[in-house]
Scaffold this active site. Sequence first.
Site, mmCIF file in Angstrom:
data_model
loop_
_atom_site.group_PDB
_atom_site.id
_atom_site.type_symbol
_atom_site.label_atom_id
_atom_site.label_comp_id
_atom_site.label_asym_id
_atom_site.label_seq_id
_atom_site.Cartn_x
_atom_site.Cartn_y
_atom_site.Cartn_z
ATOM 1 C CG ASN A 149 -6.512 -1.317 1.703
ATOM 2 O OD1 ASN A 149 -5.846 -0.952 0.747
ATOM 3 N ND2 ASN A 149 -5.981 -1.707 2.849
ATOM 4 C CG HIS B 49 -3.167 3.032 2.326
ATOM 5 N ND1 HIS B 49 -3.751 2.658 1.136
ATOM 6 C CD2 HIS B 49 -3.226 1.934 3.135
ATOM 7 C CE1 HIS B 49 -4.122 1.397 1.211
ATOM 8 N NE2 HIS B 49 -3.829 0.936 2.412
ATOM 9 C CB CYS C 213 -0.949 0.000 1.193
ATOM 10 S SG CYS C 213 -1.860 -1.530 1.367
HETATM 11 O O1 UT7 Z 1 -3.485 -1.423 3.875
HETATM 12 C C1 UT7 Z 1 -3.051 -1.798 5.124
HETATM 13 C C2 UT7 Z 1 -3.668 -3.053 5.483
HETATM 14 N N1 UT7 Z 1 -4.804 -3.116 6.279
HETATM 15 C C3 UT7 Z 1 -5.217 -2.328 7.275
HETATM 16 O O2 UT7 Z 1 -4.777 -1.260 7.496
HETATM 17 C C4 UT7 Z 1 -6.287 -2.876 8.187
HETATM 18 C C5 UT7 Z 1 -5.969 -2.635 9.630
HETATM 19 N N2 UT7 Z 1 -6.922 -3.225 10.540
HETATM 20 C C6 UT7 Z 1 -8.241 -2.866 10.611
HETATM 21 O O3 UT7 Z 1 -8.691 -2.028 9.855
HETATM 22 C C7 UT7 Z 1 -9.100 -3.485 11.664
HETATM 23 O O4 UT7 Z 1 -8.283 -4.151 12.588
HETATM 24 C C8 UT7 Z 1 -10.155 -4.481 11.095
HETATM 25 C C9 UT7 Z 1 -11.213 -3.704 10.326
HETATM 26 C C10 UT7 Z 1 -9.485 -5.495 10.197
HETATM 27 C C11 UT7 Z 1 -10.840 -5.214 12.236
HETATM 28 O O5 UT7 Z 1 -11.461 -4.303 13.107
HETATM 29 P P1 UT7 Z 1 -11.383 -4.519 14.674
HETATM 30 O O6 UT7 Z 1 -12.216 -3.498 15.307
HETATM 31 O O7 UT7 Z 1 -9.921 -4.570 15.027
HETATM 32 O O8 UT7 Z 1 -12.098 -5.907 14.876
HETATM 33 P P2 UT7 Z 1 -11.492 -7.271 15.451
HETATM 34 O O9 UT7 Z 1 -10.518 -7.852 14.486
HETATM 35 O O10 UT7 Z 1 -11.032 -7.015 16.857
HETATM 36 O O11 UT7 Z 1 -12.774 -8.166 15.500
HETATM 37 C C12 UT7 Z 1 -13.858 -7.893 16.370
HETATM 38 C C13 UT7 Z 1 -14.925 -8.938 16.134
HETATM 39 C C14 UT7 Z 1 -14.400 -10.382 16.148
HETATM 40 O O12 UT7 Z 1 -15.371 -11.170 16.763
HETATM 41 P P3 UT7 Z 1 -15.172 -11.659 18.282
HETATM 42 O O13 UT7 Z 1 -13.879 -12.435 18.289
HETATM 43 O O14 UT7 Z 1 -15.109 -10.392 19.091
HETATM 44 O O15 UT7 Z 1 -16.379 -12.482 18.540
HETATM 45 C C15 UT7 Z 1 -14.345 -10.741 14.685
HETATM 46 O O16 UT7 Z 1 -14.500 -12.123 14.468
HETATM 47 O O17 UT7 Z 1 -15.506 -8.742 14.837
HETATM 48 C C16 UT7 Z 1 -15.517 -9.991 14.139
HETATM 49 N N3 UT7 Z 1 -15.427 -9.725 12.717
HETATM 50 C C17 UT7 Z 1 -16.490 -9.469 11.952
HETATM 51 N N4 UT7 Z 1 -17.805 -9.451 12.232
HETATM 52 C C18 UT7 Z 1 -18.659 -9.181 11.231
HETATM 53 C C19 UT7 Z 1 -14.295 -9.616 11.957
HETATM 54 N N5 UT7 Z 1 -14.651 -9.341 10.682
HETATM 55 C C20 UT7 Z 1 -15.994 -9.246 10.665
HETATM 56 C C21 UT7 Z 1 -16.934 -8.979 9.655
HETATM 57 N N6 UT7 Z 1 -18.249 -8.958 9.973
HETATM 58 N N7 UT7 Z 1 -16.562 -8.727 8.364
#
Ligand code: UT7
Length: 360
Positions: free
Chosen positions: A317, A287, A140
Amino acid sequence: MPESDIKPPVSLAEYAAAVGRPGALARPVPVRIASVGAYAPERVVTNHDLSKTLDTSDEWITSRTGIRERRVAAPEEATSDLALKAAQRALDAAGMAPEELDLVLCATITGDYPFPSTASLLQHRLGARRAAAFDLSAACSGFVYGCAVGSGLIASGIHRNALVVGAECMSRVLDWTDRSTCVLFGDGAGAAVLLPVEEVPAPGQPFSGFLGFDLGSDGAGSVFLNVPAGGSRAPMTPELLADRQGFLKMSGTDVFKFAVRIIVESSLSILEKCGYEVSDVTCLVAHQANTRIIDAAMKRLEIPAEKVVVNVDRYGNTSAASVPIVLAEAEADGRLRRGDLVLMVGFGAGLTWASSLLRW
Ligand code: UT7
């Protein structure tokens, strides 16, 4: 643009003396972005569409990422197809013919093939018969890295101009059964024509050009965002394929923390090196990964929202394509104007980061 119109850059010393700030450490590069262009595939996939096949919802995706929809390439479209359309738009905007190009540089992690480079395919399809071509892999951060490389080659006199493209078909490396990653990314391309600054800017007059770059990498973080199999470390096997190891894997929380920290650190670093304050920035182009990342970084930097361009809601993204797509949209809708002090910040797999301060 007739070939004779492309003049050599003014000298580094003259340019630095004209645009540099006393005490600044960065070396301004007498190269400017002459034009930009972007292209995204026609097919729009909304969060609602994804919720039909995945255990997810529009509410979760929108509130956790800011993404509402993304573009996905048609089966017959590959990265070079998207790159070609963005590149043609940038060349048209510059009034430049492909034969005048000296260099085609494509930042991508989803090239058409492992080799040859997507840049070579693009160079041929554009008809840029005199241009050198190569790909650049910085995920990215790739477009901003590409601007640094392209402008460095122009400033050194190795090339007279450069087409820098960021293009990705992320949809081809996503595991469409993994809700934690597949909802985040999209396909697209953006391109910029880089030309030398031909005259020393007059004191106090608006000018266009790069003021400095801040590039970095921390390979210790390679485990946080990668495609585990399909390279020389783990060539693809039926077992790895069945285990879905040929798809993108990400530790979202680790990348999130890195992203917020590095946007702030790299922005402050390049501003200090160039002798500017955060308050001097008129437009921030970061980004586009997640609105929460951008919001958290902006809050720490104390940059007001009206100076920050965001389009992750419509594209997701798009990796290396995200910064140039934002530039092209912001210029088209008048949010970017000549004389603006623009701060571009990329971050991503590697882990890598890249910032640049430039006068638009
Ligand atoms: O280009 C650079 C690369 N990427 C990035 O910059 C991405 C960086 N990271 C992020 O943007 C965030 O960490 C995410 C959007 C990927 C995740 O957000 P988060 O608030 O950190 O969520 P999490 O990973 O802590 O997940 C929270 C919950 C989990 O469930 P439990 O374990 O709490 O029951 C996940 O399983 O949300 C769940 N979850 C979803 N639920 C519904 C993860 N993905 C989804 C989804 N729909 N698509």
